[in-house]
Design a protein around this motif. Structure first.
Motif, PDB file in Angstrom:
ATOM      1  N   THR A   1      -7.235 -31.045  26.406  1.00 36.24           N
ATOM      2  CA  THR A   1      -7.137 -31.661  27.967  1.00 36.24           C
ATOM      3  C   THR A   1      -6.015 -30.895  28.750  1.00 36.24           C
ATOM      4  O   THR A   1      -5.032 -30.174  28.191  1.00 36.24           O
ATOM      5  N   VAL A   2      -5.591 -31.593  29.772  1.00 33.61           N
ATOM      6  CA  VAL A   2      -4.362 -31.597  30.644  1.00 33.61           C
ATOM      7  C   VAL A   2      -3.640 -32.529  30.514  1.00 33.61           C
ATOM      8  O   VAL A   2      -4.051 -33.633  30.995  1.00 33.61           O
ATOM      9  N   ARG A   3      -2.474 -32.671  29.851  1.00 31.06           N
ATOM     10  CA  ARG A   3      -1.497 -33.627  29.821  1.00 31.06           C
ATOM     11  C   ARG A   3      -0.634 -34.193  30.986  1.00 31.06           C
ATOM     12  O   ARG A   3      -0.643 -33.490  31.753  1.00 31.06           O
ATOM     13  N   PRO A   4      -0.288 -35.514  31.136  1.00 33.28           N
ATOM     14  CA  PRO A   4       0.562 -35.756  32.219  1.00 33.28           C
ATOM     15  C   PRO A   4       1.619 -35.011  32.246  1.00 33.28           C
ATOM     16  O   PRO A   4       2.366 -34.628  31.306  1.00 33.28           O
ATOM     17  N   PRO A   5       1.993 -34.303  33.497  1.00 28.78           N
ATOM     18  CA  PRO A   5       3.005 -33.471  33.685  1.00 28.78           C
ATOM     19  C   PRO A   5       4.318 -34.147  33.705  1.00 28.78           C
ATOM     20  O   PRO A   5       4.510 -35.438  33.979  1.00 28.78           O
ATOM     21  N   ASP A   6       5.641 -33.523  33.584  1.00 32.05           N
ATOM     22  CA  ASP A   6       6.941 -33.930  33.999  1.00 32.05           C
ATOM     23  C   ASP A   6       7.086 -33.896  35.201  1.00 32.05           C
ATOM     24  O   ASP A   6       7.378 -32.964  35.947  1.00 32.05           O
ATOM     25  N   ARG A   7       6.781 -34.799  36.076  1.00 29.65           N
ATOM     26  CA  ARG A   7       6.869 -34.943  37.265  1.00 29.65           C
ATOM     27  C   ARG A   7       8.340 -35.339  37.948  1.00 29.65           C
ATOM     28  O   ARG A   7       9.078 -36.165  37.296  1.00 29.65           O
ATOM     29  N   GLU A   8       8.696 -34.706  38.844  1.00 30.64           N
ATOM     30  CA  GLU A   8       9.872 -34.863  39.518  1.00 30.64           C
ATOM     31  C   GLU A   8       9.883 -35.987  40.282  1.00 30.64           C
ATOM     32  O   GLU A   8       8.830 -36.400  40.951  1.00 30.64           O
ATOM     33  N   VAL A   9      10.945 -36.860  40.443  1.00 25.38           N
ATOM     34  CA  VAL A   9      11.010 -38.095  40.914  1.00 25.38           C
ATOM     35  C   VAL A   9      11.297 -37.693  42.583  1.00 25.38           C
ATOM     36  O   VAL A   9      12.199 -36.963  42.885  1.00 25.38           O
ATOM     37  N   SER A  10      10.107 -37.792  43.294  1.00 24.42           N
ATOM     38  CA  SER A  10      10.098 -37.491  44.942  1.00 24.42           C
ATOM     39  C   SER A  10       9.741 -38.883  45.693  1.00 24.42           C
ATOM     40  O   SER A  10       9.463 -38.843  46.971  1.00 24.42           O
ATOM     41  N   THR A  11      10.078 -39.993  45.001  1.00 23.28           N
ATOM     42  CA  THR A  11       9.686 -41.056  46.045  1.00 23.28           C
ATOM     43  C   THR A  11      10.853 -41.629  46.443  1.00 23.28           C
ATOM     44  O   THR A  11      11.954 -41.668  45.879  1.00 23.28           O
ATOM     45  N   LEU A  12      10.772 -42.552  47.487  1.00 21.90           N
ATOM     46  CA  LEU A  12      11.704 -43.291  48.129  1.00 21.90           C
ATOM     47  C   LEU A  12      11.836 -44.748  47.783  1.00 21.90           C
ATOM     48  O   LEU A  12      10.782 -45.337  48.074  1.00 21.90           O
ATOM     49  N   GLU A  13      12.589 -45.117  47.159  1.00 26.86           N
ATOM     50  CA  GLU A  13      12.681 -46.786  46.703  1.00 26.86           C
ATOM     51  C   GLU A  13      13.050 -47.372  47.969  1.00 26.86           C
ATOM     52  O   GLU A  13      14.303 -47.382  48.466  1.00 26.86           O
ATOM     53  N   LEU A  14      12.245 -48.534  48.342  1.00 20.47           N
ATOM     54  CA  LEU A  14      12.738 -49.418  49.417  1.00 20.47           C
ATOM     55  C   LEU A  14      12.478 -50.666  49.003  1.00 20.47           C
ATOM     56  O   LEU A  14      11.630 -51.099  48.462  1.00 20.47           O
ATOM     57  N   ASP A  15      13.431 -51.704  49.533  1.00 22.75           N
ATOM     58  CA  ASP A  15      13.244 -53.148  48.977  1.00 22.75           C
ATOM     59  C   ASP A  15      12.310 -53.631  50.027  1.00 22.75           C
ATOM     60  O   ASP A  15      12.061 -53.118  51.133  1.00 22.75           O
ATOM     61  N   LEU A  16      12.120 -54.921  49.817  1.00 20.92           N
ATOM     62  CA  LEU A  16      10.944 -55.798  50.888  1.00 20.92           C
ATOM     63  C   LEU A  16      11.490 -55.952  52.237  1.00 20.92           C
ATOM     64  O   LEU A  16      10.961 -55.350  53.163  1.00 20.92           O
ATOM     65  N   SER A  17      12.679 -56.153  52.319  1.00 25.21           N
ATOM     66  CA  SER A  17      13.373 -56.102  53.771  1.00 25.21           C
ATOM     67  C   SER A  17      13.132 -54.797  54.508  1.00 25.21           C
ATOM     68  O   SER A  17      12.659 -54.867  55.592  1.00 25.21           O
ATOM     69  N   ALA A  18      13.545 -53.796  53.950  1.00 25.15           N
ATOM     70  CA  ALA A  18      13.418 -52.528  54.440  1.00 25.15           C
ATOM     71  C   ALA A  18      12.088 -51.896  54.742  1.00 25.15           C
ATOM     72  O   ALA A  18      11.836 -51.547  55.920  1.00 25.15           O
ATOM     73  N   VAL A  19      11.046 -52.198  53.936  1.00 27.43           N
ATOM     74  CA  VAL A  19       9.698 -52.178  54.384  1.00 27.43           C
ATOM     75  C   VAL A  19       9.103 -52.867  55.387  1.00 27.43           C
ATOM     76  O   VAL A  19       8.689 -52.268  56.361  1.00 27.43           O
ATOM     77  N   LYS A  20       9.688 -54.177  55.717  1.00 24.56           N
ATOM     78  CA  LYS A  20       9.163 -54.779  56.779  1.00 24.56           C
ATOM     79  C   LYS A  20       9.830 -54.440  57.995  1.00 24.56           C
ATOM     80  O   LYS A  20       9.280 -54.471  58.992  1.00 24.56           O
TER      81      LYS A  20
END
Length: 523
Positions: A476-495
């Motif tokens: 098969t094709v295994r899960p790749p080593d993905r680069e972290v490209s997400t922005l972490e936001l807390d709940l107040s920042a999301v609001k």
């Protein structure tokens, strides 16, 4: 500016503030104070409008224009209701599309295969404190697994501090963040743990949990082969070990051990397959006979060659239809800037490379030897299938220190870089399996730690292992080593972001639009 006109501007703005205040309270910010301020200010501004335009308002209410305005308002209201209904259906029932470059929100084919082949229900337990930074990531990962096979994958998140009896049952240390997978119930239940919160580790743990028995892999050593452990590496080249390959094997449920052939007469019966990687010292004849006997009895082997090395296994490989070309395989067009570092997307239809072909993944082979496919002198029942090639611009460079272009007498054209061989051994007495399987790759360097991160190479090797050991689910094709490209936001920042994007910003645009319309209307 007349007072009536100013009152109209303020009234329009006040009406928007008043109508949008429930949105602020229940959808965008959740702040009662913000919603109350908007509603109060809106009422005041509407009151200003009524006070300054009372006469005009009476005339407007009795005119035909009011009917048209009412009709338009109903149409707008209907459209808004339709959009709300559409968003509700999409959020609760609709499909999702992963448009990220690395498809970080999609499960890999290996994960999907592992989930769909689950023989019974598996429960994943995430032992993380509620404040742990990986909590949201793990829950999202669990949810995607559950959505793939809702009847056979369930999950729960528990605080280990509040569930000490479960932590003790799974031998978890105090304060340790872990993921435990449990298969079955009662005394027959089995479990395993994931090393970290990632798709790779979770899927590997799932494979280990559902594997029937352990596939034991032996690395032949004693001839200068690449070492298995980092502490065995040459100090001048610490990355030249197979420790990452060994780690991957363990994660996928294989047992990996080194073994010597000297003094033995047979490969252990529990061997799922043996691996020879980069031997530098020739095998003795008794050792060659052990390998010959092993393959003739239905054994499975992976062989990785290296440029310029002679290990004495040529005659044995020739019996299985393979002759290693002398020199370095080169390609003038498909390379990574160096004709000796081959980049190939040229695959056959063999099962090992089909997943790479389907995902359009290129393997990269540094300093490879090409293979000659023999038609005569083969052992009975041998069948050879090439798997990976160079382009039509390939050639075998026999004098790499002098030039890097094809010369007279050098093999040229599309070269074979990897092949899979089978041999019918069903009539062999005391056979291990009814079919021997051998995979030959012209490059051992792709196994080294420094090259193991290349996704296509890793899948090529692990698929070869899966095919040779008859583990079809592991091709098969295994899960790749993905680069972290997400922005972490807390709940107040999301609001705050939601309030600005869906409330304040659209409202401001609407207010400006109405003001411009009114200004033009009064010219």
């Amino acid at each position: 500016m007349k007072a009536t006109h100013l009152g109209q501007y303020l009234g329009a703005l006040g009406l928007m503030l008043l109508l949008s205040s429930p949105v602020t309270l229940f959808i965008t910010s959740g702040s009662l104070l913000a919603a109350g301020v908007k509603a109060g200010l809106g009422l005041v501004l509407v009151g200003v409008f009524l006070a300054t335009n009372l006469t005009s308002f009476r005339q407007f209410a009795t005119s035909q224009a009011s009917v048209a305005l009412l009709r338009s308002g109903l149409v707008v209201l209907a459209v808004l209701c339709g959009l709300v209904a559409l968003n509700y259906v999409a959020a609760t029932k609709g499909a999702r599309w992963d448009l990220t470059q690395g498809r970080i929100h999609s499960l890999s084919p290996q994960t999907v295969t592992a989930l769909e082949s689950l023989p019974e229900k598996v429960v994943a337990i995430g032992f993380l404190p509620p404040t742990h930074e990986a909590n949201a990531l793990l829950e999202s990962l669990f949810q995607r697994y559950h959505e793939q096979v809702p009847e056979r994958f369930e999950y729960q998140l528990l605080d280990p501090n509040n569930n000490p009896e479960l932590a003790a049952r799974f031998n978890l240390r105090a304060g340790q963040a872990s993921v435990v997978l449990v298969r079955g119930e009662g005394p027959n239940a089995s479990h395993t743990t994931a090393a970290s919160v990632s798709e790779q580790d979770l899927t590997n743990a799932l494979i280990r949990l559902t594997s029937v028995g352990t596939q034991r892999v032996y690395f032949i050593t004693g001839h200068g082969e690449w070492p298995l452990e980092k502490d065995q590496a040459n100090p001048s080249d610490p990355g030249a070990t197979l420790s990452e390959l060994r780690r991957q094997l363990l994660h996928e449920g294989y047992a990996a051990d080194a073994m010597y052939l000297v003094g033995t007469t047979d490969i252990p019966r529990d061997a799922s397959l043996v691996i020879i990687a980069g031997a530098r010292v020739p095998y003795t004849q008794p050792e060659v006979e052990v390998l010959r006997k092993y393959l003739a009895g239905g054994g499975r082997m992976l062989y990785f060659a290296d440029v310029g090395l002679e290990d004495g296994l040529g005659p044995l490989l020739a019996e299985y239809g393979i002759q290693l070309d002398e020199g370095i395989a080169a390609d003038s067009q498909f390379n990574s800037g160096n004709p000796y570092v081959l980049v190939s997307k040229f695959y056959s239809n063999h099962a090992i490379v089909q997943p790479l072909l389907q995902r359009n993944l290129n393997v990269q082979l540094p300093m490879a030897r090409s293979l000659g496919l023999l038609r005569e002198g083969l052992a009975p029942g041998v069948r050879v299938e090439p798997m990976v090639h160079t382009s039509q611009n390939g050639w075998v460079e026999t004098t790499p220190t002098q030039n890097a272009v094809p010369s007279d007498g050098e093999k040229a054209g599309q070269l074979t870089l990897a092949a899979a061989i089978t041999r019918d051994t069903s009539d062999t007495p005391d056979k291990r399996f009814g079919e021997a399987r051998l995979v030959v790759l012209g490059d051992a360097d792709l196994l080294l730690d420094s090259n193991w991160g290349h996704e296509a190479n890793r899948n090529l090797v692990m698929n070869a292992l899966g095919w040779a050991s008859h583990q079809v689910a592991r091709i098969t094709v295994r899960p790749p080593d993905r680069e972290v490209s997400t922005l972490e936001l807390d709940l107040s920042a999301v609001k705050r972001m939601r309030f600005i994007a869906t409330d304040l910003f659209p409202l401001t645009l609407m207010g400006l639009g109405i003001a411009i319309w009114l200004a033009r209307r009064h010219k």
